[in-house]
Design a protein around this motif. Structure first.
Motif, PDB file in Angstrom:
ATOM      1  N   LEU A  79       1.048  -1.180  -0.082  1.00  0.00           N
ATOM      2  CA  LEU A  79      -0.100  -0.019   0.181  1.00  0.00           C
ATOM      3  C   LEU A  79       0.849   1.192   0.038  1.00  0.00           C
ATOM      4  CD1 LEU A  79      -2.986  -0.998   2.349  1.00  0.00           C
ATOM      5  CD2 LEU A  79      -3.159  -0.614  -0.145  1.00  0.00           C
ATOM      6  N   ALA A 118       3.079   2.412   2.681  1.00  0.00           N
ATOM      7  CA  ALA A 118       3.140   2.902   3.694  1.00  0.00           C
ATOM      8  C   ALA A 118       4.483   3.657   4.107  1.00  0.00           C
ATOM      9  CB  ALA A 118       2.839   2.067   5.173  1.00  0.00           C
ATOM     10  N   TYR A 168       3.285  -1.159  12.008  1.00  0.00           N
ATOM     11  CA  TYR A 168       1.742  -1.688  11.167  1.00  0.00           C
ATOM     12  C   TYR A 168       1.799  -3.124  11.359  1.00  0.00           C
ATOM     13  CZ  TYR A 168       0.854   2.499   8.484  1.00  0.00           C
ATOM     14  OH  TYR A 168       0.437   3.657   8.089  1.00  0.00           O
ATOM     15  N   VAL A 213      -5.526  -7.619   6.967  1.00  0.00           N
ATOM     16  CA  VAL A 213      -5.362  -6.648   5.941  1.00  0.00           C
ATOM     17  C   VAL A 213      -6.295  -5.355   6.359  1.00  0.00           C
ATOM     18  CG1 VAL A 213      -5.708  -5.874   3.565  1.00  0.00           C
ATOM     19  CG2 VAL A 213      -4.997  -8.308   4.029  1.00  0.00           C
ATOM     20  N   SER A 214      -7.539  -5.753   6.857  1.00  0.00           N
ATOM     21  CA  SER A 214      -8.655  -4.605   7.311  1.00  0.00           C
ATOM     22  C   SER A 214      -7.715  -3.883   8.380  1.00  0.00           C
ATOM     23  CB  SER A 214      -9.940  -5.281   7.636  1.00  0.00           C
ATOM     24  OG  SER A 214     -10.340  -6.094   6.592  1.00  0.00           O
ATOM     25  N   VAL A 261      -4.668  -3.151   8.866  1.00  0.00           N
ATOM     26  CA  VAL A 261      -3.527  -2.284   8.522  1.00  0.00           C
ATOM     27  C   VAL A 261      -4.090  -1.318   8.117  1.00  0.00           C
ATOM     28  CG1 VAL A 261      -1.714  -2.274   6.820  1.00  0.00           C
ATOM     29  CG2 VAL A 261      -1.935  -4.416   8.056  1.00  0.00           C
ATOM     30  N   ILE A 262      -5.333  -1.480   7.210  1.00  0.00           N
ATOM     31  CA  ILE A 262      -5.978  -0.269   6.673  1.00  0.00           C
ATOM     32  C   ILE A 262      -6.402   0.660   7.636  1.00  0.00           C
ATOM     33  CG2 ILE A 262      -7.810   0.472   4.809  1.00  0.00           C
ATOM     34  CD1 ILE A 262      -7.337  -2.239   3.548  1.00  0.00           C
ATOM     35  N   LEU A 263      -7.164   0.255   8.404  1.00  0.00           N
ATOM     36  CA  LEU A 263      -7.812   0.779   9.589  1.00  0.00           C
ATOM     37  C   LEU A 263      -6.740   1.667  10.412  1.00  0.00           C
ATOM     38  CD1 LEU A 263     -10.365   1.812  11.057  1.00  0.00           C
ATOM     39  CD2 LEU A 263     -10.218  -0.193  12.462  1.00  0.00           C
ATOM     40  N   GLY A 302      -4.177   2.782   9.242  1.00  0.00           N
ATOM     41  CA  GLY A 302      -3.657   3.846   8.510  1.00  0.00           C
ATOM     42  C   GLY A 302      -4.506   5.118   8.440  1.00  0.00           C
ATOM     43  N   ALA A 303      -5.641   4.824   8.544  1.00  0.00           N
ATOM     44  CA  ALA A 303      -6.681   5.767   8.750  1.00  0.00           C
ATOM     45  C   ALA A 303      -6.521   6.211   9.916  1.00  0.00           C
ATOM     46  CB  ALA A 303      -8.039   5.232   8.349  1.00  0.00           C
TER      47      ALA A 303
END
Lengths: 319, 319, 319
Positions: free
Chosen positions: C230, C232, C242, C273-274, C276-278, C280-281
């Motif tokens: 992604l 990062a 992360y 995976v979710s 990691v994305i959360l 980041g948010a």
């Protein structure tokens, strides 16, 4: 689960579930309504020079509906499109907010697949209160994607929704202009800025429920009046940005979740005004985070008014 | 519903419900307490040169109480003032934060009418956990109004609460000064910055419940000590801004929702200290949004401690 | 309550409860695992030149476990360490974020004592949904402390977690470097930046549950891959920032709260995976407030996936 998936496929009911899912964005589980919504989205997105929004809506609706088949065994609910509407909105939002590269399409599909998971989880938590998650899975997932894009270099933010619209220094109060503002409020439910799309959406609604079509117009008109009276920015008003959440509040409380009547009409009008005010508040609160309110004001106001009327029923029952 | 309204009117119980509603801000459903609270608010607001706060409190209390009659059929609860206290606080807050024009009065009445709707909705959601919404409807609605005022030109923000207070470069530790800081902590429950009002509030509390009066003093005193020890800003300490939430925590946990005892006294003192710390945290977190913490720290701490002791009872019962 | 406390003491089970509490941070109620975790924390904290983190972990674990004895009568749960893990994490976090003066130690003990109260309250509210509070009491209390430190002069913030780590301008893709990034992802569960500690934690996990150890490695490895794909920041990736939330998501969903199987493995990978994305948010969203996401992404993703699978069971049961 996979057996379900096969059964669903063998019945060839997926196209119906997808179309109903698109219709469910405005609470209408009608195939024709869903198809007309899709036509309206495509026309509006081509008009705005962003045809990828139309393609995104279809991709999101299909991805979410497929994922819904995998996580839930209830085929009747499934056919009614309950797993597709959040994906449809994610599919409209991602090409609006992100550059249309491979990462955007990957994210659009991944988040659409997540949407029934989040929806089912939130519904499970909310079921004790007799409410459901409405479009908040779409809102939360889109917020997460916009925020995460600032941590991860490969997902690129483009213009926010307000930038893609025409700039207005003042409002015109001719009947024609008022009608255009009002119709754009309805088209913005799918993040489309086009009065033609607004007309198509009203026709699509009327096919499934004339009351829903009327409440959509009342919702957008009341929101327009309220935002003008309160002194909101001309630009937001003219592009229908104060209209889309109240349109959904109007259909939900005026039509979907209640029986008609004078009492309910007054309550729904108060809820519409409250949605406009809450959106004004959320716009300011979310500004530092760089995320738009989306349909969160509709969800919050609808929950509060539904919870408040449930409690009412409880007391009546115990008398 | 309208029948209820008529019945309520015919019994002429509205004045009682309004007075009780004002008393319920500090959990006291006593008519005389409510009336004395109102006297204290008027005296303090005139002293600060803002008599509109007193008029606002009465307007808010009446609007919310009337709206409560329309949405709830339970006249006993209603007479006890449960629908009036959020409106009372909204009525104190709006003239404090907004310029006193027609829009402010319109918003004050509209939000006061919304307060029982939000209160009933939140109570309905929270009832499964055996807690209620306390003053959070007031907090949320005031936050929404302050935020929305930045989107809508016609509602004008004036000085925030801290600006309307005297500026202090240092604290004085004479008995008299300490008493004044402590009394202002109590008067600030109604957003009033006046030690005279603090004395009137203590007398008003004592008329209904001597324990409540004592806990209000303990709450303000403990909060004062905690905020001095932690090194809070002199200005906030001297104007009682670290006192009002702990005063409510003290009355709620020390008196209203529990039986007296050593165990409960220790728990309440820990909760008072926690309220001060949470307020310090929320002040910082809410600063970018430009909204004050109001009584949110009281609500959150009281919920956590109530939930935690409920669970305790459950385990005991199952033994 | 005090009787319980005496009974617990007389049985000399406190050391076991404390060790289990440390093990419970990664869901392992094994005394040896807890002890090895503590050894890993001490080694890593000495390596980073901050031995106070090790001392803090032990102090937090003991304080929270003692407080747990006072608020809950269930000695079996208690011995399994359910009241100790939030205190352990608070004990790691406070010396990381605050200057090690008397106020820091006082706050560390006070917040550790509060952690079982908040945990019990939240568990009580969440029990209706069949989920529990996981490590969110640690997250919320640490956020409150970091925010409150900006209101109260006597609690001094030092470097945030990212500052105490080495700065990386690029990533190396040798097997050794990848392994180090991956191991640091595991050690960061306790806010430790050391691959040696990572190895000790894996051994400690394997003693209690080989599946948990394998899922910890899969979690950190998948998170590493996702964050690289992604795009990062190199620095966050290289220091394992992360990795720690996904490690917990992996153990919770892959092992602790579910039975093994292909379906569950796929779900768990999507959840990793979710997470990691959360994260980041949340990093972006929390930046203006100056607070780190800590393990909040793990808690939120795990709740959603658990709630979503519960609802699934419900439907199956009713068929």
């Amino acid at each position: 689960m996979l057996k379900n998936f096969a059964k669903a496929k063998s019945r060839r009911f997926m196209p119906a579930a997808v179309a109903n899912g698109i219709g469910q964005v405005m609470f209408q589980p009608c195939i024709l309504t869903g198809l007309l919504f899709l036509v309206g989205i495509f026309i509006g997105s081509i008009e705005c020079g962003m045809p990828q929004i139309g393609a995104g809506a279809l991709t999101g609706a299909v991805s979410a509906t497929l994922a819904g088949t995998l996580i839930s065994p209830d085929l009747i609910q499934h056919k009614a499109g309950i797993w597709g509407f959040n994906g449809t909105l994610i599919g409209c939002a991602f090409p609006t907010f992100f550059a249309a590269n491979g990462f955007m399409w990957g994210a659009l599909i991944f988040f659409s697949i997540l949407s029934p998971v989040l929806q089912k989880g939130l519904n499970s938590a909310m079921s004790a209160c007799n409410i459901n998650s409405l479009t908040i899975p779409f809102v939360l997932l889109t917020w997460i994607a916009i925020l995460a894009a600032q941590s991860f270099g490969n997902l690129k933010l483009i213009a926010t929704i307000s930038d893609s619209t025409s700039i207005n220094d003042s409002l015109n109060y001719t009947l024609q202009d008022i009608a255009i503002y009002c119709l754009k409020g309805i088209s913005q439910v799918f993040l489309i800025n086009s009065w033609i799309t607004g007309i198509i959406f009203i026709i699509a609604l009327a096919i499934c429920s004339r009351r829903a079509a009327i409440w959509a117009i009342i919702g957008s008109g009341t929101a327009l009046t309220t935002s003008i009276l309160l002194g909101a920015s001309y630009d937001a008003i003219a592009n229908g940005l104060y209209g889309f959440s109240p349109v959904l509040t109007a259909i939900a409380l005026g039509c979907t979740f209640s029986r008609p009547g004078v009492h309910n009409t007054i309550i729904t009008l108060i809820a519409i005004v409250s949605t406009v005010i809450l959106q004004g508040a959320m716009n300011v609160m979310l500004l530092p985070a760089g995320i738009p309110a989306l349909t969160a004001p509709f969800c919050i106001v609808t929950w509060v008014f539904m919870l408040s009327s449930h409690a009412d029923d409880d007391v009546s029952h115990s008398e």
